[in-house]
Write an enzyme that holds these catalytic residues in place. Structure first.
Site, PDB file in Angstrom:
ATOM      1  N   GLY A   1       7.682  -2.179  -1.307  1.00 11.47           N
ATOM      2  CA  GLY A   1       8.240  -2.906  -0.080  1.00 11.47           C
ATOM      3  C   GLY A   1       8.165  -4.413  -0.626  1.00 11.47           C
ATOM      4  O   GLY A   1       7.713  -4.941  -1.550  1.00 11.47           O
TER       5      GLY A   1
ATOM      6  N   TYR B   1       7.341  -0.050  17.065  1.00 13.36           N
ATOM      7  CA  TYR B   1       6.531  -0.498  15.709  1.00 13.36           C
ATOM      8  C   TYR B   1       5.245  -1.260  16.439  1.00 13.36           C
ATOM      9  O   TYR B   1       4.509  -1.187  15.936  1.00 13.36           O
ATOM     10  CB  TYR B   1       7.499  -1.348  14.945  1.00 13.36           C
ATOM     11  CG  TYR B   1       7.003  -2.586  14.073  1.00 13.36           C
ATOM     12  CD1 TYR B   1       6.615  -1.942  12.844  1.00 13.36           C
ATOM     13  CD2 TYR B   1       6.844  -3.745  14.235  1.00 13.36           C
ATOM     14  CE1 TYR B   1       5.890  -2.762  11.623  1.00 13.36           C
ATOM     15  CE2 TYR B   1       6.032  -4.681  13.288  1.00 13.36           C
ATOM     16  CZ  TYR B   1       5.828  -4.091  11.939  1.00 13.36           C
ATOM     17  OH  TYR B   1       5.156  -4.784  11.287  1.00 13.36           O
TER      18      TYR B   1
ATOM     19  N   GLY C   1       2.883   2.033  -0.182  1.00  9.58           N
ATOM     20  CA  GLY C   1       3.920   1.321   0.298  1.00  9.58           C
ATOM     21  C   GLY C   1       4.327   0.174  -0.573  1.00  9.58           C
ATOM     22  O   GLY C   1       4.701  -1.035  -0.370  1.00  9.58           O
TER      23      GLY C   1
ATOM     24  N   ASP D   1       4.090   4.802  -3.592  1.00 14.62           N
ATOM     25  CA  ASP D   1       5.268   4.719  -2.559  1.00 14.62           C
ATOM     26  C   ASP D   1       6.199   5.893  -2.821  1.00 14.62           C
ATOM     27  O   ASP D   1       5.802   7.012  -3.521  1.00 14.62           O
ATOM     28  CB  ASP D   1       6.077   3.524  -3.067  1.00 14.62           C
ATOM     29  CG  ASP D   1       7.100   3.040  -1.536  1.00 14.62           C
ATOM     30  OD1 ASP D   1       7.672   3.913  -1.020  1.00 14.62           O
ATOM     31  OD2 ASP D   1       6.750   1.667  -1.292  1.00 14.62           O
TER      32      ASP D   1
ATOM     33  N   ASP E   1       4.129  10.655  -0.585  1.00 11.32           N
ATOM     34  CA  ASP E   1       4.513  10.645   0.792  1.00 11.32           C
ATOM     35  C   ASP E   1       3.393  10.479   1.603  1.00 11.32           C
ATOM     36  O   ASP E   1       2.555  11.571   1.677  1.00 11.32           O
ATOM     37  CB  ASP E   1       5.429  11.747   1.265  1.00 11.32           C
ATOM     38  CG  ASP E   1       5.944  11.753   2.758  1.00 11.32           C
ATOM     39  OD1 ASP E   1       5.269  10.930   3.506  1.00 11.32           O
ATOM     40  OD2 ASP E   1       6.799  12.261   3.297  1.00 11.32           O
TER      41      ASP E   1
ATOM     42  N   ILE F   1       7.224 -12.627   7.161  1.00 10.55           N
ATOM     43  CA  ILE F   1       7.006 -13.077   5.784  1.00 10.55           C
ATOM     44  C   ILE F   1       7.890 -13.592   5.021  1.00 10.55           C
ATOM     45  O   ILE F   1       9.204 -12.798   4.914  1.00 10.55           O
ATOM     46  CB  ILE F   1       5.869 -11.901   5.238  1.00 10.55           C
ATOM     47  CG1 ILE F   1       4.713 -11.620   5.793  1.00 10.55           C
ATOM     48  CG2 ILE F   1       5.727 -12.307   3.538  1.00 10.55           C
ATOM     49  CD1 ILE F   1       3.641 -10.902   5.157  1.00 10.55           C
TER      50      ILE F   1
ATOM     51  N   LYS G   1       1.437  -0.395  15.904  1.00  9.36           N
ATOM     52  CA  LYS G   1       0.451  -1.362  15.214  1.00  9.36           C
ATOM     53  C   LYS G   1      -0.566  -1.689  16.162  1.00  9.36           C
ATOM     54  O   LYS G   1      -1.992  -1.789  15.748  1.00  9.36           O
ATOM     55  CB  LYS G   1       1.289  -2.965  14.933  1.00  9.36           C
ATOM     56  CG  LYS G   1       2.136  -2.679  13.821  1.00  9.36           C
ATOM     57  CD  LYS G   1       1.289  -2.558  12.306  1.00  9.36           C
ATOM     58  CE  LYS G   1       2.306  -2.185  11.188  1.00  9.36           C
ATOM     59  NZ  LYS G   1       1.509  -1.933  10.064  1.00  9.36           N
TER      60      LYS G   1
HETATM   61  P1  NAD Z   1       8.953  -2.859   3.651  1.00  8.43           P
HETATM   62  O1  NAD Z   1       9.711  -2.171   4.774  1.00  8.43           O
HETATM   63  O2  NAD Z   1       9.093  -3.696   2.847  1.00  8.43           O
HETATM   64  O3  NAD Z   1       7.875  -1.665   2.770  1.00  8.43           O
HETATM   65  C1  NAD Z   1       7.336  -0.864   3.256  1.00  8.43           C
HETATM   66  C2  NAD Z   1       7.358   0.342   2.138  1.00  8.43           C
HETATM   67  O4  NAD Z   1       6.396   1.557   2.730  1.00  8.43           O
HETATM   68  C3  NAD Z   1       8.341   0.764   1.698  1.00  8.43           C
HETATM   69  O5  NAD Z   1       8.387   0.853   0.197  1.00  8.43           O
HETATM   70  C4  NAD Z   1       8.629   2.308   1.910  1.00  8.43           C
HETATM   71  O6  NAD Z   1       9.151   2.917   0.956  1.00  8.43           O
HETATM   72  C5  NAD Z   1       7.183   2.511   2.232  1.00  8.43           C
HETATM   73  N1  NAD Z   1       6.863   3.900   2.805  1.00  8.43           N
HETATM   74  C6  NAD Z   1       7.609   4.215   4.036  1.00  8.43           C
HETATM   75  N2  NAD Z   1       7.239   5.524   4.465  1.00  8.43           N
HETATM   76  C7  NAD Z   1       6.141   5.855   3.640  1.00  8.43           C
HETATM   77  C8  NAD Z   1       5.304   7.227   3.387  1.00  8.43           C
HETATM   78  N3  NAD Z   1       5.574   7.877   4.289  1.00  8.43           N
HETATM   79  N4  NAD Z   1       4.597   7.167   2.350  1.00  8.43           N
HETATM   80  C9  NAD Z   1       4.536   6.196   1.405  1.00  8.43           C
HETATM   81  N5  NAD Z   1       5.424   5.190   1.568  1.00  8.43           N
HETATM   82  C10 NAD Z   1       6.085   4.941   2.508  1.00  8.43           C
HETATM   83  O7  NAD Z   1       7.813  -3.421   4.553  1.00  8.43           O
HETATM   84  P2  NAD Z   1       6.656  -4.927   3.995  1.00  8.43           P
HETATM   85  O8  NAD Z   1       7.527  -5.946   4.643  1.00  8.43           O
HETATM   86  O9  NAD Z   1       6.396  -4.650   2.730  1.00  8.43           O
HETATM   87  O10 NAD Z   1       5.443  -4.453   5.197  1.00  8.43           O
HETATM   88  C11 NAD Z   1       4.321  -3.876   4.667  1.00  8.43           C
HETATM   89  C12 NAD Z   1       3.433  -3.662   5.768  1.00  8.43           C
HETATM   90  O11 NAD Z   1       3.185  -5.285   6.392  1.00  8.43           O
HETATM   91  C13 NAD Z   1       3.854  -2.952   7.052  1.00  8.43           C
HETATM   92  O12 NAD Z   1       2.733  -2.059   7.555  1.00  8.43           O
HETATM   93  C14 NAD Z   1       4.203  -3.900   8.050  1.00  8.43           C
HETATM   94  O13 NAD Z   1       4.204  -3.535   9.381  1.00  8.43           O
HETATM   95  C15 NAD Z   1       3.392  -5.063   7.654  1.00  8.43           C
HETATM   96  N6  NAD Z   1       3.935  -6.312   8.179  1.00  8.43           N
HETATM   97  C16 NAD Z   1       4.914  -6.777   7.366  1.00  8.43           C
HETATM   98  C17 NAD Z   1       5.642  -7.962   8.090  1.00  8.43           C
HETATM   99  C18 NAD Z   1       6.910  -8.749   7.183  1.00  8.43           C
HETATM  100  O14 NAD Z   1       7.330  -9.817   7.507  1.00  8.43           O
HETATM  101  N7  NAD Z   1       7.141  -8.180   6.201  1.00  8.43           N
HETATM  102  C19 NAD Z   1       5.070  -8.769   9.044  1.00  8.43           C
HETATM  103  C20 NAD Z   1       3.947  -8.326   9.752  1.00  8.43           C
HETATM  104  C21 NAD Z   1       3.438  -7.009   9.365  1.00  8.43           C
HETATM  105  N1  SER Z   2       8.210  -9.251  10.134  1.00  7.93           N
HETATM  106  C1  SER Z   2       8.099  -8.276  10.928  1.00  7.93           C
HETATM  107  C2  SER Z   2       9.203  -7.638  11.687  1.00  7.93           C
HETATM  108  O1  SER Z   2       9.977  -8.462  12.069  1.00  7.93           O
HETATM  109  C3  SER Z   2       6.715  -8.615  11.647  1.00  7.93           C
HETATM  110  O2  SER Z   2       6.135  -7.435  11.779  1.00  7.93           O
HETATM  111  O3  SER Z   2       9.215  -6.638  12.132  1.00  7.93           O
END
Ligand code: NAD
Ligand code: SER
Length: 317
Positions: A13, A140, A10, A36, A51, A170, A144
């Site tokens: 992202g 979601y 991932g 990714d 994937d 974040i 988690k």
């Molecule tokens: P994001 O949506 O920006 O990125 C997720 C990435 O996963 C994307 O690039 C997508 O292409 C990839 N992806 C989706 N399905 C896939 C698959 N089947 N195989 C391979 N890649 C795949 O998410 P993020 O904000 O970077 O979050 C990363 C992690 O952190 C997630 O697990 C999310 O739940 C967790 N998280 C994020 C936040 C936040 O505020 N960003 C907060 C809490 C938790």
């Molecule tokens: N930033 C994330 C969301 O809003 C929290 O996991 O889904």
């Protein structure tokens, strides 16, 4: 430490694109393999198209690169996840099962699993304690909470060293968020530096836990580098950065951009936000592995505006 070989799943992202560079700065460029669904626009070196719902493909990449650590970031987030709940469950859970099994079979030493404040629900207090009752309201959040318990299960049953943080929302200038309820707190800065008005999808007084990307990176690597006997929680650690409402972030922005305007038009994401706590008690993370955030709201605002002005070529560098 230098002999680690890390796979980030991932990696394109919001978090992954920053984390890959952060880890490469510590462990070396060729020791961090990004992966990714699609090749990134830039930096295709040390990248594997994957994937992660494909167990065999994931296991083959782990074996090919002799991976010792996996950071599993792939997921569908809170707001986007509600568009197709069963697909979200499938992606979030199947990718994690495939990581757990690929790691178990190939002898991966450590896994990082990002959890979220979305594990909390209506029966959590305004300040969420580490051991709060978990009744998440989104698919979601359900995924988690389940992932946290599977992490603990693999630790108990197989002794696997899985570490996890419940990230707050974040906020980053390097990358855009991918479909969460906290996304407004990134978008607002982009609008502000470009002199545009911002329409917020949450009410003005909806206070949520947030963290600046720099603090999130520090917490993640600090957790992963801590000695094994410092890790006492194998589900997921509460993590706090700061808490603020849309009104408060707008006030912080106005200290630098006085004519910035915000309006409010709450949508379905208001219900999700209302089910989450306003603040996080992260006492165990502080005690066990020395966590302390460095950024306040105003300090983050200053840096976000400075960096985004550079990004949009609004200042001479
Ligand atoms: P994001 O949506 O920006 O990125 C997720 C990435 O996963 C994307 O690039 C997508 O292409 C990839 N992806 C989706 N399905 C896939 C698959 N089947 N195989 C391979 N890649 C795949 O998410 P993020 O904000 O970077 O979050 C990363 C992690 O952190 C997630 O697990 C999310 O739940 C967790 N998280 C994020 C936040 C936040 O505020 N960003 C907060 C809490 C938790
Ligand atoms: N930033 C994330 C969301 O809003 C929290 O996991 O889904």
């Amino acid at each position: 430490m230098k002999s680690e070989r890390i796979l980030v799943i991932g990696a394109n992202g919001q978090i992954g694109s920053v984390l890959v560079e952060y880890l490469r700065g510590i462990y070396g460029e060729n020791r961090v393999i990004a992966s990714d669904l699609n090749m990134p626009d830039t930096k295709p070196d040390y990248f594997e198209k994957l994937d992660a719902t494909d167990a065999a493909a994931l296991s083959a990449i782990v074996a090919k690169h002799k991976i010792t650590q996996v950071y599993h970031l792939a997921a569908i987030l809170s707001a986007k996840g509600e568009e197709n709940p069963l697909q979200t469950w499938y992606i979030n859970m199947q990718t994690y099962f495939n990581v757990l099994e690929a790691a178990r079979i190939n002898g991966v030493h450590k896994i990082f699993y990002p959890s979220s404040i979305a594990v909390f629900g209506d029966h959590t207090d305004d300040t969420a304690e580490q051991y709060s009752y978990l009744d998440p309201t989104t698919v979601y959040g359900i995924s988690k909470a389940a992932g946290e318990n599977w992490s603990n299960y693999y630790f108990q049953k197989y002794g696997m060293d899985i570490r996890s943080l419940r990230y707050p929302g974040i906020i980053s200038h390097q990358s855009m968020p991918g479909g969460g309820t906290t996304d407004y707190a990134v978008d607002i800065y982009h609008k502000a530096v470009n002199g545009e008005q911002f329409e917020c999808f949450l009410k003005e007084d909806t206070k949520l836990p947030m963290i600046y990307m720099s603090d999130a990176m520090d917490a993640t690597v600090r957790l992963m580098e801590a000695a094994k006997d410092q890790i006492n929680i194998r589900t997921s650690y509460n993590l706090a950065g700061m808490s603020f409402s849309p009104k408060e972030i707008a006030e912080s922005i106005r200290k630098i951009i006085p004519d910035f305007k915000i309006s409010y038009k709450p949508d379905y994401r208001q219900d999700i936000a209302d089910s989450w706590p306003q603040q996080i008690d992260d006492a165990p993370a502080r005690k066990d592995w020395g966590w302390r955030p460095a950024y306040t709201l105003d300090k983050m605002t200053e840096e976000m505006i400075t960096e985004l002005r550079k990004k949009y070529h609004l200042v001479k560098i």
